[in-house]
Design an enzyme around this catalytic site. Structure first.
Site, PDB file in Angstrom:
ATOM      1  N   ARG A 309      -5.273 -14.442  -7.608  1.00 23.39           N
ATOM      2  CA  ARG A 309      -6.365 -13.641  -8.175  1.00 23.39           C
ATOM      3  C   ARG A 309      -7.650 -13.695  -7.340  1.00 23.39           C
ATOM      4  NH1 ARG A 309      -8.481 -13.916 -12.655  1.00 23.39           N
ATOM      5  NH2 ARG A 309      -8.383 -11.675 -13.068  1.00 23.39           N
ATOM      6  N   CYS A 342      -2.067 -20.782   6.163  1.00 25.04           N
ATOM      7  CA  CYS A 342      -2.575 -20.446   7.482  1.00 25.04           C
ATOM      8  C   CYS A 342      -3.134 -19.031   7.445  1.00 25.04           C
ATOM      9  CB  CYS A 342      -1.439 -20.588   8.485  1.00 25.04           C
ATOM     10  SG  CYS A 342      -2.059 -20.622  10.146  1.00 25.04           S
ATOM     11  N   GLU A 343      -4.181 -18.843   6.694  1.00 20.55           N
ATOM     12  CA  GLU A 343      -4.845 -17.540   6.591  1.00 20.55           C
ATOM     13  C   GLU A 343      -6.256 -17.791   6.046  1.00 20.55           C
ATOM     14  OE1 GLU A 343      -2.506 -14.233   5.364  1.00 20.55           O
ATOM     15  OE2 GLU A 343      -4.243 -13.128   4.619  1.00 20.55           O
TER      16      GLU A 343
HETATM   17  N1  LLP Z   1      -0.083  -3.055 -21.088  1.00 22.87           N
HETATM   18  C1  LLP Z   1       0.078  -2.403 -19.923  1.00 22.87           C
HETATM   19  C2  LLP Z   1       0.769  -1.121 -19.919  1.00 22.87           C
HETATM   20  C3  LLP Z   1      -0.416  -2.956 -18.733  1.00 22.87           C
HETATM   21  O1  LLP Z   1      -0.275  -2.298 -17.598  1.00 22.87           O
HETATM   22  C4  LLP Z   1      -1.061  -4.208 -18.766  1.00 22.87           C
HETATM   23  C5  LLP Z   1      -1.544  -4.853 -17.541  1.00 22.87           C
HETATM   24  C6  LLP Z   1      -1.189  -4.861 -20.020  1.00 22.87           C
HETATM   25  C7  LLP Z   1      -0.699  -4.244 -21.162  1.00 22.87           C
HETATM   26  C8  LLP Z   1      -1.840  -6.194 -20.167  1.00 22.87           C
HETATM   27  O2  LLP Z   1      -3.164  -6.139 -19.761  1.00 22.87           O
HETATM   28  P1  LLP Z   1      -4.126  -7.397 -20.111  1.00 22.87           P
HETATM   29  O3  LLP Z   1      -4.196  -7.508 -21.594  1.00 22.87           O
HETATM   30  O4  LLP Z   1      -3.509  -8.577 -19.502  1.00 22.87           O
HETATM   31  O5  LLP Z   1      -5.432  -7.036 -19.494  1.00 22.87           O
HETATM   32  N2  LLP Z   1      -3.020  -8.947 -11.985  1.00 22.87           N
HETATM   33  C9  LLP Z   1      -4.243  -8.495 -12.623  1.00 22.87           C
HETATM   34  C10 LLP Z   1      -3.983  -7.803 -13.936  1.00 22.87           C
HETATM   35  C11 LLP Z   1      -3.012  -6.638 -13.838  1.00 22.87           C
HETATM   36  C12 LLP Z   1      -2.706  -6.023 -15.175  1.00 22.87           C
HETATM   37  C13 LLP Z   1      -1.611  -5.022 -15.119  1.00 22.87           C
HETATM   38  N3  LLP Z   1      -1.285  -4.398 -16.367  1.00 22.87           N
HETATM   39  C14 LLP Z   1      -5.188  -9.695 -12.771  1.00 22.87           C
HETATM   40  O6  LLP Z   1      -4.848 -10.797 -12.355  1.00 22.87           O
HETATM   41  O7  LLP Z   1      -6.299  -9.540 -13.271  1.00 22.87           O
END
Ligand code: LLP
Length: 422
Positions: A309, A342-343
């Site tokens: 992240r 290594c980055e």
């Molecule tokens: N529903 C759908 C259709 C989604 O695409 C997502 C997240 C969620 C629910 C859940 O979202 P949340 O409640 O967790 O905000 N890797 C990124 C977050 C990517 C989220 C992708 N979709 C991060 O680390 O912040």
């Protein structure tokens, strides 16, 4: 930068379990999840009819099992997420469906699975409606609509608007209804998810957009989903989201639709981060400390292969130190925290764009533990084997006891499936 108020910078235990003992028993880096926090976050959302956990945030089987025991249902976005849900005890073909497949496309494996197990499909593209209808006519589907706007904590997590690949564009609803009809599918629900890590003002706009589309579709709608996106607190100066207000906004939408259609409407929410971010601690060990010009670096044994992240979004995670010996040094100093990869981007204290920032942390020594907090969502699940580093171990704390729920990868695990041609 001053130390967070809410998040301590010295930590000796996680819900009563000693960090030192956890590190000694399971090694480092290790993700530790506090089951009690997940249960509390699920309890916060009880006003909604269905809490559907977006398992992409943390799909360890033990976490899925725990979420299920707390009464939540689950969302899956891939064939293997469907299989994880089944393996964790969720049952397909129930009402409301315990597993929903939400995606913008089917690959062969996911299409085969939803057909075989009668898993509810939330279609994010017109193509999916045709493909599913041809294989499973007579079933019901829901539509994921892109309302034409979105918002996230980063542009990379904004899932609405025309730069996003997600959902069915809002003015193509009539075309999709015709496709559903032609393929013998009923459209029973609507879903909108505008982004992850957004705020209440943006989330509130979704209610109006969804209501408008539901009225356009009419009485076949029996379920609406607010999607995910509920923000969580990562910094001491952030305020928790006003859940009461959020629920009231959606409940208002639901009630107006119930009045218009003269039947009950079920209200779902689909959080990922909200349920699991706060429960997760990545325990690392400080393996080197060095001064580089004006910057003092703590180099730990976890990298962006374990927690991506910060490098991906410039995301901020609270951090704390657990001294390996008793009597930690009470003084703080400004440090940069980096990993072993290594980055140059392998830095946990960075802003979006890759600019290194400093953090005020206790004076520490090599061998002390550094804990990266609020790492339970989008932590382990986004890890990789970059630099041939093994994926971390995962531990679930339940009833005051640590349970190893995934072993650290071995060298054999990392090269599994590779071969050298004769
Ligand atoms: N529903 C759908 C259709 C989604 O695409 C997502 C997240 C969620 C629910 C859940 O979202 P949340 O409640 O967790 O905000 N890797 C990124 C977050 C990517 C989220 C992708 N979709 C991060 O680390 O912040």
């Amino acid at each position: 930068m001053s130390a967070d108020q809410t998040f301590p910078t010295v930590r000796t235990e996680i819900n009563g379990v000693s960090v030192r003992n956890l590190a000694k028993s399971f090694g480092t880096p290790t993700y530790v999840y506090d089951a009690e926090k997940i249960a509390q976050r699920i309890a916060d959302l009880q006003a909604f009819d269905v809490i559907r956990y977006a398992q992409k945030a943390n799909s360890n089987l033990a976490v899925l099992d725990w979420v299920r025991r707390q009464g939540a249902l689950v969302d899956a976005v891939s064939a293997f997420e469907i299989q994880r849900a089944l393996a964790a005890g969720f049952v397909a073909a129930k009402d409301p469906p315990e597993i929903v497949y939400t995606a913008d496309l089917f690959d062969e494996a996911s299409l085969d699975l939803v057909v075989k197990h009668d898993i509810h499909v939330n279609c994010g593209s017109p193509t999916m409606i045709d493909q599913y209808g041809q294989r499973a006519p007579g079933r019901n589907i829901t539509l994921r609509i892109n309302p034409g706007f979105g918002h996230g904590h980063s542009q990379k997590t904004n899932t609405g608007g025309e730069q996003s690949k997600h959902g069915i564009w809002h003015d193509q609803v009539d075309d999709c209804l015709q496709r559903a009809d032609r393929n013998g599918l009923g459209v029973t629900g609507l879903h909108m998810h505008i982004g992850s890590g957004t705020d209440l003002d943006h989330l509130a706009q979704v209610c109006g957009a969804l209501e408008k589309t539901a009225l356009q579709i009419g009485r076949s709608i029996t379920c609406i989903s607010a999607g995910g996106g509920l923000p969580t607190v990562y910094r001491g100066d952030e305020r928790p989201v006003d859940l009461q207000r959020y629920f009231e906004l959606w409940d208002g939408t639901r009630k107006r639709l119930e009045a218009a259609f003269d039947h009950p409407i079920s209200l779902e929410i689909e959080p990922g981060r909200y349920l699991t971010a706060e429960c997760g601690y990545l325990i690392t060990e400080i393996r080197a400390i060095k001064q580089m010009g004006g910057n003092l670096f703590y180099l730990v044994d976890a990298g962006f292969n374990n927690l991506a992240r910060p490098i991906l979004y410039g995301a901020y995670h609270p951090m704390s130190i657990c001294a390996a010996q008793e009597n930690p040094n009470p003084h703080h100093q400004e440090v940069v925290v980096g990993g072993p990869l290594c980055e140059s981007g392998d830095i946990f204290t960075q802003d979006e764009g890759g600019f290194v920032s400093c953090r005020s942390l206790p004076v520490a020594a090599v061998g002390d533990y550094l804990i990266i907090e609020c790492a339970g969502a989008y932590g382990f699940v986004m890890s990789s084997n970059y630099n041939s580093k093994p994926m971390a171990a995962e531990v679930l704390l339940r009833d005051g006891k640590p349970h190893l729920v995934r072993t650290r990868q071995s060298f054999k695990d990392v090269i599994r499936g590779e071969s050298i041609p004769e």
